[in-house]
Design a protein around this motif. Structure first.
Motif, mmCIF file in Angstrom:
data_model
loop_
_atom_site.group_PDB
_atom_site.id
_atom_site.type_symbol
_atom_site.label_atom_id
_atom_site.label_comp_id
_atom_site.label_asym_id
_atom_site.label_seq_id
_atom_site.Cartn_x
_atom_site.Cartn_y
_atom_site.Cartn_z
ATOM 1 N N GLU A 28 51.290 50.282 33.053
ATOM 2 C CA GLU A 28 49.943 50.480 33.587
ATOM 3 C C GLU A 28 49.975 50.216 35.091
ATOM 4 O O GLU A 28 50.691 49.339 35.561
ATOM 5 C CB GLU A 28 48.905 49.604 32.882
ATOM 6 C CG GLU A 28 49.134 48.114 33.004
ATOM 7 C CD GLU A 28 48.043 47.306 32.316
ATOM 8 O OE1 GLU A 28 46.996 47.885 31.970
ATOM 9 O OE2 GLU A 28 48.245 46.090 32.129
ATOM 10 N N ARG A 36 42.246 50.634 36.419
ATOM 11 C CA ARG A 36 43.479 51.169 35.862
ATOM 12 C C ARG A 36 43.570 52.651 36.235
ATOM 13 O O ARG A 36 42.803 53.481 35.771
ATOM 14 C CB ARG A 36 43.504 50.969 34.346
ATOM 15 C CG ARG A 36 44.844 51.292 33.701
ATOM 16 C CD ARG A 36 44.820 51.035 32.202
ATOM 17 N NE ARG A 36 44.917 49.618 31.847
ATOM 18 C CZ ARG A 36 43.917 48.920 31.321
ATOM 19 N NH1 ARG A 36 42.741 49.485 31.116
ATOM 20 N NH2 ARG A 36 44.094 47.649 31.011
ATOM 21 N N GLY A 39 48.182 54.813 32.781
ATOM 22 C CA GLY A 39 48.650 53.976 31.685
ATOM 23 C C GLY A 39 49.362 54.801 30.631
ATOM 24 O O GLY A 39 49.077 55.990 30.452
ATOM 25 N N PHE A 43 47.682 51.879 26.693
ATOM 26 C CA PHE A 43 46.816 51.882 27.881
ATOM 27 C C PHE A 43 46.329 53.294 28.257
ATOM 28 O O PHE A 43 45.531 53.458 29.169
ATOM 29 C CB PHE A 43 47.562 51.288 29.086
ATOM 30 C CG PHE A 43 48.111 49.913 28.827
ATOM 31 C CD1 PHE A 43 47.273 48.841 28.528
ATOM 32 C CD2 PHE A 43 49.484 49.693 28.849
ATOM 33 C CE1 PHE A 43 47.791 47.582 28.292
ATOM 34 C CE2 PHE A 43 49.997 48.441 28.605
ATOM 35 C CZ PHE A 43 49.165 47.372 28.323
ATOM 36 N N ILE A 47 42.265 54.474 30.772
ATOM 37 C CA ILE A 47 42.395 54.770 32.213
ATOM 38 C C ILE A 47 41.006 54.833 32.847
ATOM 39 O O ILE A 47 40.032 55.225 32.206
ATOM 40 C CB ILE A 47 43.148 56.113 32.411
ATOM 41 C CG1 ILE A 47 44.598 55.968 31.975
ATOM 42 C CG2 ILE A 47 43.107 56.558 33.870
ATOM 43 C CD1 ILE A 47 45.377 57.268 32.018
#
Length: 586
Positions: A28, A36, A39, A43, A47
């Motif tokens: 990430e 973020r 990812g 993840f 995002i």
């Protein structure tokens, strides 16, 4: 403002996938705001979410700018504030900063969710760490290039906006000389359509220049233009913005240049102060000859106002909307006078402006040129001037190309040119060419009745200039006596300087007395009186002179004549008889 990493999110996502595939871990990447950006694995679906509440390790990396390793996620001291520390499923976490110009702009986080992933990462830890640093640098470079591209785009938009406001024509060309941008003035003058990006421009320096502007021959779509301007490199993006060309139309610029470099203030006959017979005769002559194209030779003592008369002739003529160019032949060294009058081409002589120079005759084309102090012009230049007057063409120094001109020539001098001809200091043929219409300006001592008008004008002028205010200005009689009897060798210029001195010296009572008069005038007046006392005058001439002085002093009105008779000590009937006898009625 969007963060660096969000601006290149697509690239960051690709880098995250590469890291994940090579190292077999989850990845990430967050920006400096803890959003973020990319990812993988678990993840991938979160995002663009902010992880400020749980990203304590990343916060530490952003703050310190140093890599951070958490061997036991959920139990490390950095995890204590995290709300998910008791349910954390991560086995290992390694964070590396993304640094751009000393600023941490984001963090790459490697997360191991299984023991196998952790063991694989730790087996080649140093190599993997170096790989991670390299990826971090790649992301940093990509972010920098994107920001520079945005900055350059913004600069170019701003650049274009500014260019569109410039009152000159502007062309921006790419490295292949195609037009990238053109402002409205250039588009209007060059008559280019909106599809200008397919237009190629050829620009060639002609070798001529005017006041720091080169003359260029410009070809666009088989049309030729003569333009004055300058070319500058842009240093933005040579594929689009390689160089910029600011230009004026050559003819329009020369016209504007003459307007700037010459006086546009109109001085007509009404601006020539005075109401004496001689001055009124001069004004009448000015109006008669103003519209002629013949040359005029203005003669008169220094300070009589020869340039003002020249300007009045120009303003009363049909050329008044055209340039009036004045040049003092005595104020310019002989070696430079020729180039000032006729101009020169580049390389004409050592020390010359490498771009050449336009001369005063060309600048005054369609208008009037005033050659002051013509008697100080050297003989070799008199020959060239004579040729210009005869042929109506000028040739710049260093050139053999004749340039047609249409110029009214006015010349002035305070010297006796006839005597100079006898002394071989002035060309006789030039004298006759200049003296087509002779015009003599009377000295101030021959029109003393104008002194009061001039004094009133100069007092008003200098009171305003010096910001002085009086309830009234009073000039005492003995001062008037000096003003009227002084010879004024410097004429109006000397009178003006005298009034300027007086206004500086006058007291708060506004009284102009002998204490405010320049000592130089008082001393000269005393010497003049002493000289007069030693001279023997014809009685009739003396009587005529004193009667004329009284009439000039007190006026020729009935009241003025009464005062004059009293001052002269004669009866009014005698005065009238003497006026008739000496023909002083005018």
């Amino acid at each position: 403002m969007t963060s660096y990493l969000m601006e290149i999110q697509d690239s960051v996502i690709k880098y995250a996938n590469i890291i994940s595939q090579v190292l077999n871990v989850e990845v990430e990447i967050v920006d400096e705001n803890l959003y973020r950006v990319a990812g993988t694995g678990i993840f991938k679906d979160v995002i663009n979410k902010n992880m400020a509440e749980v990203g304590y390790a990343y916060k530490n990396v952003l703050k310190s700018g140093q890599a951070q390793i958490i061997y036991d996620p959920g139990k490390d001291k950095l995890c204590i504030p995290c709300p998910n520390r008791d349910i954390c499923e991560e086995k290992f976490e390694m964070s590396s900063p993304i640094i751009l110009k000393g600023q941490t702009i984001g963090v790459i986080g490697l997360v191991c969710m299984t023991d196998e992933q952790r063991e694989h990462l730790m087996e080649r830890f140093d190599i993997n760490m170096e790989f991670l640093k390299q990826i971090s640098e790649f992301i940093s470079i990509a972010a920098y290039e994107k920001r520079e591209k945005i900055r350059n785009h913004t600069l170019m938009e701003l650049f274009n906006t500014i260019i569109d406001k410039v009152d000159q024509g502007v062309l921006i060309l790419n490295k292949n000389n195609y037009i990238s941008h053109i402002n409205k003035n250039a588009s209007k003058y060059l008559r280019l359509s909106d599809n200008y990006s397919q237009t190629k421009v050829s620009i060639r320096f002609s070798g001529d220049s005017i006041f720091n502007l080169h003359e260029y021959k410009v070809t666009i779509d088989n049309e030729n233009y003569t333009l004055l301007g300058s070319i500058y490199p842009v240093y933005l993006n040579e594929d689009e913005y390689d160089k910029i060309f600011f230009f004026h139309d050559s003819k329009e610029f020369k016209d504007r240049l003459t307007q700037i470099s010459t006086s546009k203030k109109y001085i007509d006959c009404e601006d020539i102060l005075g109401n004496s017979d001689k001055l009124n005769m001069l004004k009448s002559t000015i109006k008669k000859v103003a519209s002629s194209t013949s040359t005029i030779l203005i003669t008169g003592e220094s300070g009589t106002g020869k340039e003002m008369v020249a300007r009045a002739i120009h303003s009363e003529s049909d050329r008044k909307e055209q340039p009036f160019v004045a040049i003092n032949c005595a104020a310019i060294p002989d070696t430079l006078l020729e180039s000032e009058l006729f101009g020169y081409v580049k390389g004409a002589f050592t020390g010359a402006d490498p771009m050449g120079k336009i001369g005063k005759f060309e600048l005054s084309n369609k208008g009037t040129i005033f050659l002051d102090e013509i008697g100080d012009m050297p003989l070799y230049l008199q020959t060239k001037l004579l040729r210009v007057l005869q042929e109506r063409k000028v040739i710049r120094v260093g050139s053999n190309k004749a340039i047609d001109i249409d110029v009214r020539v006015l010349a002035a001098t305070n010297k006796n040119l006839v005597q100079m001809i006898e002394e071989n200091k002035f060309r006789e043929d030039l004298y006759y060419r200049l003296n087509v219409i002779p015009m003599e300006i009377p000295p101030l001592r021959e029109r003393i009745e104008d002194i009061k008008i001039l004094i009133d004008y100069f007092i008003t002028k200098y009171l305003a200039l010096f910001n002085k205010e009086f309830l009234s200005i009073r000039i005492e009689k003995e001062v008037w006596d000096i003003f009227y009897s002084y010879h004024w060798p410097g004429n109006i210029r000397e009178l003006e300087n005298t009034i300027e001195f007086i206004i500086n010296m006058v007291g708060t009572d506004g009284v102009i007395d002998l204490n405010t008069i320049p000592k130089s005038i008082l001393n000269k007046k005393g010497k003049q009186k002493a000289l007069d006392d030693t001279e023997i005058c014809n009685l009739k001439n003396l009587e005529k002179k004193e009667i004329e002085k009284a009439l000039n002093l007190y006026g020729r009105t009935t009241e003025g004549k009464k005062i004059s008779a009293v001052k002269l000590g004669i009866g009014i009937a005698t005065l009238y008889r003497k006026i008739e006898e000496y023909e002083l009625s005018k």
